[in-house]
Design an enzyme around this catalytic site. Structure first.
Site, PDB file in Angstrom:
ATOM      1  N   GLY A  84       0.846  -1.200   0.000  1.00 20.23           N
ATOM      2  CA  GLY A  84       0.000   0.000   0.000  1.00 20.23           C
ATOM      3  C   GLY A  84       0.868   1.231   0.000  1.00 20.23           C
ATOM      4  N   GLY A 104       3.606   1.427   2.050  1.00 22.14           N
ATOM      5  CA  GLY A 104       4.968   1.049   2.430  1.00 22.14           C
ATOM      6  C   GLY A 104       5.399   1.597   3.776  1.00 22.14           C
ATOM      7  CG  ASP A 114       0.888  10.156  14.295  1.00 27.83           C
ATOM      8  OD1 ASP A 114      -0.190  10.780  14.271  1.00 27.83           O
ATOM      9  OD2 ASP A 114       1.517   9.907  15.338  1.00 27.83           O
ATOM     10  CB  SER A 143      -0.371   4.739   5.657  1.00 30.20           C
ATOM     11  OG  SER A 143      -1.116   5.727   6.346  1.00 30.20           O
ATOM     12  CB  SER A 190      -5.311   3.454  15.879  1.00 29.55           C
ATOM     13  OG  SER A 190      -5.752   4.458  16.770  1.00 29.55           O
ATOM     14  CB  VAL A 224      -5.570  -7.600  -2.907  1.00 32.27           C
ATOM     15  CG1 VAL A 224      -5.234  -6.114  -3.067  1.00 32.27           C
ATOM     16  CG2 VAL A 224      -4.389  -8.464  -3.293  1.00 32.27           C
ATOM     17  CB  VAL A 225      -8.334  -4.535   1.193  1.00 33.90           C
ATOM     18  CG1 VAL A 225      -9.488  -3.561   1.339  1.00 33.90           C
ATOM     19  CG2 VAL A 225      -8.250  -5.478   2.382  1.00 33.90           C
ATOM     20  NE  ARG A 244      13.981   5.364  11.567  1.00 37.86           N
ATOM     21  CZ  ARG A 244      13.238   4.278  11.395  1.00 37.86           C
ATOM     22  NH1 ARG A 244      12.873   3.577  12.441  1.00 37.86           N
ATOM     23  NH2 ARG A 244      12.841   3.928  10.196  1.00 37.86           N
ATOM     24  CE1 TYR A 291       3.277   5.290  17.984  1.00 34.92           C
ATOM     25  CE2 TYR A 291       5.268   6.490  18.559  1.00 34.92           C
ATOM     26  CZ  TYR A 291       4.476   5.857  17.618  1.00 34.92           C
ATOM     27  OH  TYR A 291       4.875   5.799  16.320  1.00 34.92           O
TER      28      TYR A 291
HETATM   29  C1  LIG Z   1       5.979   7.557  10.803  1.00 35.49           C
HETATM   30  C2  LIG Z   1       4.925   6.516  10.946  1.00 35.49           C
HETATM   31  C3  LIG Z   1       3.777   6.828  11.656  1.00 35.49           C
HETATM   32  C4  LIG Z   1       2.782   5.873  11.812  1.00 35.49           C
HETATM   33  N1  LIG Z   1       1.642   6.213  12.503  1.00 35.49           N
HETATM   34  C5  LIG Z   1       0.640   5.322  12.610  1.00 35.49           C
HETATM   35  C6  LIG Z   1      -0.562   5.675  13.255  1.00 35.49           C
HETATM   36  O1  LIG Z   1      -0.730   6.782  13.749  1.00 35.49           O
HETATM   37  N2  LIG Z   1      -1.546   4.765  13.340  1.00 35.49           N
HETATM   38  C7  LIG Z   1      -1.408   3.533  12.774  1.00 35.49           C
HETATM   39  O2  LIG Z   1      -2.330   2.754  12.862  1.00 35.49           O
HETATM   40  N3  LIG Z   1      -0.270   3.158  12.171  1.00 35.49           N
HETATM   41  C8  LIG Z   1       0.757   4.022  12.051  1.00 35.49           C
HETATM   42  N4  LIG Z   1       1.903   3.655  11.419  1.00 35.49           N
HETATM   43  C9  LIG Z   1       2.032   2.294  10.872  1.00 35.49           C
HETATM   44  C10 LIG Z   1       1.548   2.186   9.404  1.00 35.49           C
HETATM   45  O3  LIG Z   1       1.472   3.449   8.852  1.00 35.49           O
HETATM   46  C11 LIG Z   1       0.227   1.495   9.376  1.00 35.49           C
HETATM   47  O4  LIG Z   1       0.405   0.146   9.702  1.00 35.49           O
HETATM   48  C12 LIG Z   1      -0.483   1.600   8.046  1.00 35.49           C
HETATM   49  O5  LIG Z   1      -1.785   1.125   8.218  1.00 35.49           O
HETATM   50  C13 LIG Z   1       0.171   0.833   6.945  1.00 35.49           C
HETATM   51  O6  LIG Z   1      -0.406   1.207   5.746  1.00 35.49           O
HETATM   52  P1  LIG Z   1       0.340   1.148   4.347  1.00 35.49           P
HETATM   53  O7  LIG Z   1      -0.612   1.521   3.311  1.00 35.49           O
HETATM   54  O8  LIG Z   1       1.579   1.918   4.420  1.00 35.49           O
HETATM   55  O9  LIG Z   1       0.643  -0.407   4.266  1.00 35.49           O
HETATM   56  P2  LIG Z   1       1.962  -1.137   3.874  1.00 35.49           P
HETATM   57  O10 LIG Z   1       3.039  -0.706   4.783  1.00 35.49           O
HETATM   58  O11 LIG Z   1       2.203  -1.030   2.437  1.00 35.49           O
HETATM   59  O12 LIG Z   1       1.547  -2.613   4.200  1.00 35.49           O
HETATM   60  C14 LIG Z   1       1.272  -3.021   5.509  1.00 35.49           C
HETATM   61  C15 LIG Z   1       0.683  -4.436   5.488  1.00 35.49           C
HETATM   62  O13 LIG Z   1      -0.606  -4.426   4.917  1.00 35.49           O
HETATM   63  C16 LIG Z   1      -0.671  -5.204   3.755  1.00 35.49           C
HETATM   64  N5  LIG Z   1      -1.486  -4.479   2.796  1.00 35.49           N
HETATM   65  C17 LIG Z   1      -1.284  -3.221   2.357  1.00 35.49           C
HETATM   66  N6  LIG Z   1      -2.271  -2.897   1.501  1.00 35.49           N
HETATM   67  C18 LIG Z   1      -3.114  -3.936   1.423  1.00 35.49           C
HETATM   68  C19 LIG Z   1      -4.300  -4.216   0.716  1.00 35.49           C
HETATM   69  N7  LIG Z   1      -4.861  -3.316  -0.099  1.00 35.49           N
HETATM   70  N8  LIG Z   1      -4.891  -5.414   0.871  1.00 35.49           N
HETATM   71  C20 LIG Z   1      -4.350  -6.336   1.668  1.00 35.49           C
HETATM   72  N9  LIG Z   1      -3.224  -6.142   2.362  1.00 35.49           N
HETATM   73  C21 LIG Z   1      -2.613  -4.950   2.241  1.00 35.49           C
HETATM   74  C22 LIG Z   1       0.767  -5.418   3.326  1.00 35.49           C
HETATM   75  O14 LIG Z   1       0.938  -6.633   2.657  1.00 35.49           O
HETATM   76  C23 LIG Z   1       1.477  -5.393   4.640  1.00 35.49           C
HETATM   77  O15 LIG Z   1       1.417  -6.646   5.213  1.00 35.49           O
HETATM   78  C24 LIG Z   1       2.935   4.584  11.262  1.00 35.49           C
HETATM   79  C25 LIG Z   1       4.100   4.284  10.558  1.00 35.49           C
HETATM   80  C26 LIG Z   1       5.093   5.233  10.397  1.00 35.49           C
HETATM   81  C27 LIG Z   1       6.316   4.889   9.642  1.00 35.49           C
END
Ligand SMILES: Cc1cc2nc3c(=O)[nH]c(=O)nc-3n(C[C@H](O)[C@H](O)[C@H](O)COP(=O)(O)OP(=O)(O)OC[C@H]3O[C@@H](n4cnc5c(N)ncnc54)[C@H](O)[C@@H]3O)c2cc1C
Lengths: 626, 670
Positions: A204, A206, A271, A276, A287, A341-342, A483, A546
């Site tokens: 998604g 990353g 955040d 994301s 969340s 895949v969602v 970082r 956190y």
């Molecule tokens: C600086 C920073 C701040 C963050 N703050 C928060 C926060 O406030 N709250 C929070 O909840 N998380 C936070 N996170 C964690 C992260 O952003 C979350 O887990 C977010 O939901 C991941 O989304 P993504 O699209 O980047 O997924 P990815 O990192 O691309 O993937 C995450 C996982 O989901 C799977 N995936 C992705 N897309 C799909 C899809 N369409 N269908 C099925 N599987 C899929 C991937 O295979 C992987 O296993 C933070 C991370 C960072 C680096």
């Protein structure tokens, strides 16, 4: 700082733009009354900024965020933030250097720069499944096996992942990347993957911080990264039921901006929302900061469509709640890309709130702060967001104060000024600060604000102004950029989180922080680490905590290994103190070893049998969770 | 003073060399004003997490605690009494219990005890490094002080020392029996003692008040908590089987995450001459103990005119509860219940506590400073007819080297001739001896002039023997494991290692109420014994066999005689049980009955072992037989009586006498 401007077209939520985006006002001195609300439009036309396929064109390949935005220490030794995108962009942060050197025992003379560019020869040639390739071509789906594209999708943002990239070490990477542009594309891809037995890893934004995107080393099949970024449209908005149907690849900032233009928002603001994606949120049970009003992702979804090797899983209607056995959404939420895949999600939306206001409260110590948050939760009057930072983080926040900015009137100066009168008796080494964000209609916000400040007063809390509140929120958005700066000077770090019942918060925070300090010492870390925490979400029965943890690794031969050992110990400590394995980051591969202990053997068996049924060939072979 | 450094003798006890310098704290007292000392500025090192709190506030914190409130409600609903009523009771319990530590009282004691100590002792030696370690430990985490308990002096001395070294004054768990001495009780209360009833078995409310009181003080870092693992003063100078109740209370705040860690500091207090020496012997012989009354203690003034030699206090390395529990306690077991709801320790926790308690007592034992006299006492007991001084000197010297090789913490004066050392020791303990014409033997020295009955004679002699045994007992822990092996070698079927191990195991099991033998350590103990004797050249341990070396005989003979009184004593108890015809023997009647049985044997000339008269030995033997199911407790009506399995007891007796070799079936039954 707040406005109740009525034009909905101008009403922009203070998402990223709100926290960070550079606005023309910033150049002017003087506090504009509309600061929080009246965001100037972005320079780019807002509706058309999709994530490019070649992400590396605008984003760092070995660090966080946009390539043009980074912290650095300039020739004068002053910290500055480059670029034009954020409020901090182009500003000098005069106190960061002292804080940085003082906190970590770091020295600007001791640099540990990253490898400047990706060494293509370090990337193993792709293991391509030719028949699969041919079938894809025939179906007209576009793919890439360019090493840069593949490397970009081989990692999330765990410390060890980014550290390895900086050192130019490249592990197993996907063999190719594919960009579906709609649900049907995904169906086709999954069908072909099953047919040719290739491994699919959904990608998604990353932003994963659980090693979820890492390619399993033991995987021998061709690995295909399925990048959802081109599935980024809002398909419809239903104003009668206040729902929107959206493709899962859309990233947070685009979703919010596009809804804002129509006068709506989801209010889901993790955040990481700049990068994301909706699908990522669903897949990790994300969340958002404002969950007190809007709920977490599981509260926001009305309908989910997911393509699995068995076919499409979805519900038959958009009813707001159902009693139809265990909720199948809950197999999808948090499935971390292991089941399918969602592709499309129907979400609740809300009208953009009329009014927003930041705030902050200073408490004499962390205990009082927690007691106040607990009382706020008891009375169920939590603002959209309420976060309590410990003393170390309060000081950290201070180090980020820019040189000249109306926005950032000095809290410390102010503090000094009325130290004698107002904050008498507050020990600057114990005081801590809660940041608040209220939103809603103006009258109610002001009323709500008073209620919360009244409660705070009972716990010795004193209102400390809107600026401090806003700076607190900014911190979370720039921390990931910081970082990278640390890593330029031998400092590595990371955050992790948990959820815990109210009565255990203080003990857990103290024990985990102390465990980190102690583990570092035992492992030969020379300078005491930064070990700090904040309470970021409140619930009826507990809260989310956190932690930030960082240390100076000069003199250590394998800093990442030490880092991981300490994080492991910290997690053990969390679990021993009644905290959960994760509140929102998920399990991925990083925390898998504790799954059984967390959900019981039977629980894990249930999840395994679902996987077994849905994906017997293990096409979605990222090996997260189970 | 230079202490002998100890060799690393076993992988299990990676003994740090005890190079600590000892400081005689009386030296300074003899040089400067006691009054100034008592009034000096006292600024203790404080715990960094200290929650400042007055003693009066402590009470309301305890009474308002969630835990106590919960139990009050529970007790109220079970008993039907109103919760105000139960709360009132809790408050009274707390009043009865609570200490009222006052610096002024401590100062009073600092003054008076200085005077007393200077008269009683030649020196009071404290290991300085231990004090430094404690200073460190006190700042880091809440501290629990675990002194050994041989004398009433112990806890006065502890507080005195902590005051001297500017360490925080402890609060001390004391038995209620002191309370009968009104004035003294109150004085002790004001010097930090808090009082616990001896038995409050099922009294939930009492337990809740007590445990919450201790935990509150610990959690807030109010003061170091001090208690005696052994529960009571050891009358024999052997360490007693530790109790785990209080240990559980002080560990629970760590288990439940309320504290990051707790530092346990074992403290070994040893006396060259014990103040209560003959009192204890009399008590063990059933000569009734005067109730601990103030006047009784005052009579002890006579005590003040005597010379008690030196006293040693060794502060051990702090033991972190966190490291002890690492990998043994799963703290998440407390996740699913609110922490204020009292929970009985799980089986795992129980095992852990027991194990930890034993290990801590072992540390106390190992750190106990031993004087040459304990060697002499050991030899004199083995030679009831006495020894020539020259031969005593020779044997003492031999024994000294053996003890050192086994890791004894022996304080042998530097550069003094052996004979010189011996005559000093004999002089200090002259009341137990007669020396004439170069011959020394144990003897009754203060026998009344009046006519005595043969029974009285036996008891007079027994007092001397048991007094002397209390010194030998101080060094038993050094010889114990090799001695068990020595006896096992004699009684085993063959030289085969497994046969010897079986015998060893049998004995170890038999004596596990008598000596400190960590549960589950039998294999390590065996290995340790083999290692020590091999190192001494006494044994050769081959792959399957253990063979005595040509030169090993005297050592093995000595070691077996060390255990001889216990072997004999247990056999006497067996004999008694087999011959006893009373079907309704109660536990209460048991000790007097065995005593008169043993007395008869002695009078008849059939038993030479006076230690068989010791109620401690008899009690331990009974506990062992109960544990081994050779005796069972049966409830008949209101009374609990002892049911003896005569066949089993008989076979135990035979095995102890080395008559029939230990056979597997017996082992299996054990
Ligand atoms: C600086 C920073 C701040 C963050 N703050 C928060 C926060 O406030 N709250 C929070 O909840 N998380 C936070 N996170 C964690 C992260 O952003 C979350 O887990 C977010 O939901 C991941 O989304 P993504 O699209 O980047 O997924 P990815 O990192 O691309 O993937 C995450 C996982 O989901 C799977 N995936 C992705 N897309 C799909 C899809 N369409 N269908 C099925 N599987 C899929 C991937 O295979 C992987 O296993 C933070 C991370 C960072 C680096």
């Amino acid at each position: 700082m707040a406005s109740n401007s009525s034009s909905s077209a101008q009403q922009r939520l203070r998402i990223i733009a709100g926290h960070l985006q550079k606005r023309p006002e910033d150049e002017n001195a003087g506090v504009a009354p509309q600061e929080c609300k009246a965001e100037a439009p972005r320079s780019e036309p807002s509706s058309t900024t999709p994530v490019p396929r070649r992400r590396q064109e605008i984003m760092k390949w070995n660090g966080w965020g946009y390539s043009d935005s980074r912290f650095l220490f300039n020739k004068k030794g002053q910290a500055e933030f480059t670029g034009k995108r954020y409020r901090l962009s182009g500003l000098i942060l005069p106190s960061l250097k002292d804080w940085f050197e003082g906190t970590f025992g770091a020295n600007l003379k001791h640099r540990s720069p990253a490898t400047p560019s990706l060494n293509l020869s370090a990337v193993a040639p792709p293991n391509l499944n030719q028949p699969f390739m041919e079938d894809l071509k025939a179906a007209g789906l576009s793919v890439s096996h360019d090493p840069e594209d593949r490397v970009f999708r081989a990692h999330g943002h765990c410390l060890h992942e980014v550290f390895a990239l900086r050192e130019g070490r490249i592990g197993r990477v996907p063999d190719m990347v594919i960009w579906p542009s709609c649900h049907n594309d995904v169906e086709k891809i999954v069908e072909l993957a099953c047919k040719h037995n290739v491994c699919l890893i959904p990608y998604g934004g990353g932003t994963s911080v659980s090693s979820a995107l890492e390619c399993p080393r033991e995987e021998t099949r061709s690995i295909v990264s399925l990048d959802t970024s081109q599935m980024n449209r809002i398909l419809w908005i239903d104003e009668k039921n206040l729902t929107a149907h959206v493709e899962a690849g859309i990233i947070g900032q685009d979703l919010e901006r596009q809804l804002n233009e129509r006068g709506y928002c989801t209010g889901h603001e993790p955040d990481s929302m700049e990068f994301s994606s909706l699908g990522g949120w669903v897949a990790t049970r994300a969340s958002g900061m404002k969950k007190n009003i809007y709920g977490n992702i599981e509260d926001l979804v009305v309908h989910i469509k997911m393509v699995t090797p068995r076919g499409v899983i979805e519900k038959s209607c958009l009813g707001p709640r159902m009693s139809t056995g265990p909720d199948i959404h809950h197999f999808i939420l948090g499935s971390e890309g292991t089941l399918g895949v969602v592709t499309e999600v129907t979400l609740k939306i809300r009208p953009v709130p009329e009014y927003q206001k930041y705030g902050s409260v200073v408490f004499p110590n962390f205990q009082q702060g927690v007691a106040c948050l607990r009382e706020v939760a008891r009375q169920r009057c939590a603002p959209a967001s309420i976060r309590l930072m410990d003393n170390e983080q309060f000081q950290f926040g201070h180090a980020l104060k820019p040189q000249v900015s109306s926005m950032f009137t000095s809290f410390l100066d102010g503090l000094k000024k009325f130290y004698i009168t107002k904050f008498k008796g507050f020990d600057p080494h114990h005081l801590c600060v809660a940041t608040l964000l209220f939103e809603g209609d103006r009258g109610k916000v002001l009323q709500h604000e008073k209620q919360v400040y009244d409660i705070a007063a009972k716990f010795g809390g004193l209102a400390a102004g809107e600026d401090n509140g806003q700076r607190g929120y900014m911190l979370t958005f720039v921390i990931a950029y910081l970082r990278d700066l640390g890593m330029d000077y031998y400092v590595i770090g990371e955050s992790f989180e948990t959820s815990v019942p109210w009565d255990r918060i203080l003990d857990l925070c103290r024990n985990v922080k102390e465990r980190i300090v102690r583990e570092c010492k035992e492992r030969g870390v020379q300078f005491p680490p930064l070990s700090t925490c904040r309470v970021t979400q409140t619930y009826d029965a507990g809260a989310c905590v956190y932690f930030y943890f960082a240390f100076n690794y000069r003199g250590l031969s394998d800093p990442v290994h030490i880092y991981e050992q300490v994080e492991h110990a910290a997690r053990e400590e969390i679990l021993a103190n009644g905290g959960s394995l994760s509140h929102h980051h998920g399990v991925g591969k990083l925390r898998k070893e504790w799954m059984k202990e967390s959900v019981s053997g039977v629980g894990l068996g249930v999840l395994k049998s679902v996987k077994e049924y849905v994906d017997p060939q293990n096409i979605f072979g990222n090996r997260n969770l189970l | 003073m230079e202490m002998e450094s100890r060799a690393l003798y076993s992988p299990r006890h990676p003994m740090l060399k005890k190079q600590d310098d000892f400081e005689d704290i009386l030296e300074e007292r003899r040089r400067s004003s006691d009054l100034r000392y008592a009034l000096r500025c006292y600024t203790p090192t404080l715990y960094r997490g200290l929650v400042p709190c007055k003693a009066s506030m402590l009470k309301s914190i305890v009474l308002q605690s969630d835990h106590l409130q919960y139990v009050i409600k529970q007790v109220s609903s079970e008993s039907g009494d109103s919760s105000e009523c139960v709360a009132e009771e809790a408050s009274l319990i707390l009043d009865e219990m609570a200490h009222r530590l006052q610096l002024s009282t401590i100062r009073f004691f600092a003054f008076t005890l200085s005077k007393a100590f200077k008269r009683l002792f030649r020196s009071v030696c404290v290991n300085e490094e231990g004090i430094q370690r404690l200073q460190q430990a006190v700042q880091e985490h809440p501290v629990v002080l675990l002194p050994s308990h041989r004398s009433y002096m112990d806890f006065l001395m502890m507080s005195y020392l902590l005051y001297t070294y500017d360490l925080p004054l402890p609060v001390i768990a004391a038995g209620m029996d002191f309370m009968s001495m009104k004035f003294v009780g109150e004085m002790l209360r004001m010097s930090g003692a808090f009082f616990i009833r001896r038995s409050f078995g099922g009294d939930k409310l009492y337990w809740a008040v007590f445990s919450e009181y201790v935990k509150t003080m610990l959690r807030n870092g109010y003061a170091p908590i001090e208690f005696f693992l052994e529960g009571t003063r050891s009358r024999t100078c052997k360490s007693l089987t530790p109790k785990t109740g209080l240990l559980n209370i002080v560990m629970e705040p760590f288990f439940k995450g309320e504290l990051f860690d707790v530092n346990l500091v074992p403290v070994s207090i040893s006396y060259e001459r014990i103040l209560e020496e003959s009192l204890y012997a009399r008590e063990l012989l059933g000569i009734p103990k005067p109730k601990e009354s103030t006047s009784g203690l005052l009579k002890a003034r006579r005590v003040l005119s005597e010379d008690y030699g030196s006293m040693y206090v060794y502060f051990g390395h702090p033991v972190s509860v966190r490291s002890l529990a690492e990998g043994k306690i799963n703290r998440s077991q407390y996740n699913l219940l609110p922490r204020y709801i009292p929970q009985k320790p799980s089986a795992d926790t129980h095992e852990f506590l027991n194990d930890a308690a034993f290990r801590l007592v072992r540390i106390q034992e190992e750190n106990m400073v031993l004087k040459p006299w304990v060697l002499i006492a050991t030899l004199l007991l083995q030679n009831p007819d006495g020894l020539d001084l020259s031969s005593l000197a020779e044997q003492t010297d031999w024994l000294r080297h053996l003890a050192l090789a086994f890791g004894a913490f022996l304080d042998w004066p530097d550069g003094e001739a052996c004979s010189e050392v011996i005559s000093c020791s004999l002089a200090l303990h002259r009341h137990l001896l007669s020396v004439s014409a170069g011959h020394v033997q144990l003897s009754v020295t203060d026998a009344p002039q009046v006519e005595t009955t043969p029974e009285e004679d036996v008891f007079h002699r027994a007092v001397v023997v048991l007094s002397c045994a209390s010194y030998r007992n101080q060094i038993l822990h050094v010889f114990l494991r090799p001695a068990l092996l020595a006896v096992a070698m004699q009684s085993a079927n063959s030289n085969r290692k497994d046969d010897v191990y079986n015998s060893f195991n049998f004995l170890r099991n038999m004596f596990s109420n008598e000596f400190i033998l960590c549960p589950g350590d039998s294999f390590q103990d065996f290995e340790e014994a083999c290692y020590l004797l091999m190192k001494r050249g006494v044994l050769q341990v081959l792959e399957h066999e253990i063979v005595m070396s040509a030169s090993g005989h005297s050592t093995l003979a000595f070691l077996s005689s060390v255990l001889d009184p216990f072997l004999q004593g247990y056999q006497v108890v067996c004999r008694y049980l087999c011959e006893e015809t009373n079907e309704n023997l109660t536990e209460k009647e048991f000790i007097p009955a065995v005593r008169s049985f043993a007395l008869k044997l002695i009078l008849a000339g059939r038993l030479k072992c006076y230690e068989a008269l010791s109620s401690d030995l008899q009690k331990n033997a009974l506990a062992a037989f109960l544990r081994l199911k050779a005796v069972r407790k049966v409830k008949v009506g209101e009374q609990e009586t002892l049911k003896v399995n005569k066949i089993a007891v008989n076979s135990l007796e035979d095995t102890l006498g080395g008559k029939i070799p230990t056979q597997k079936p017996i082992l299996a039954r054990l």
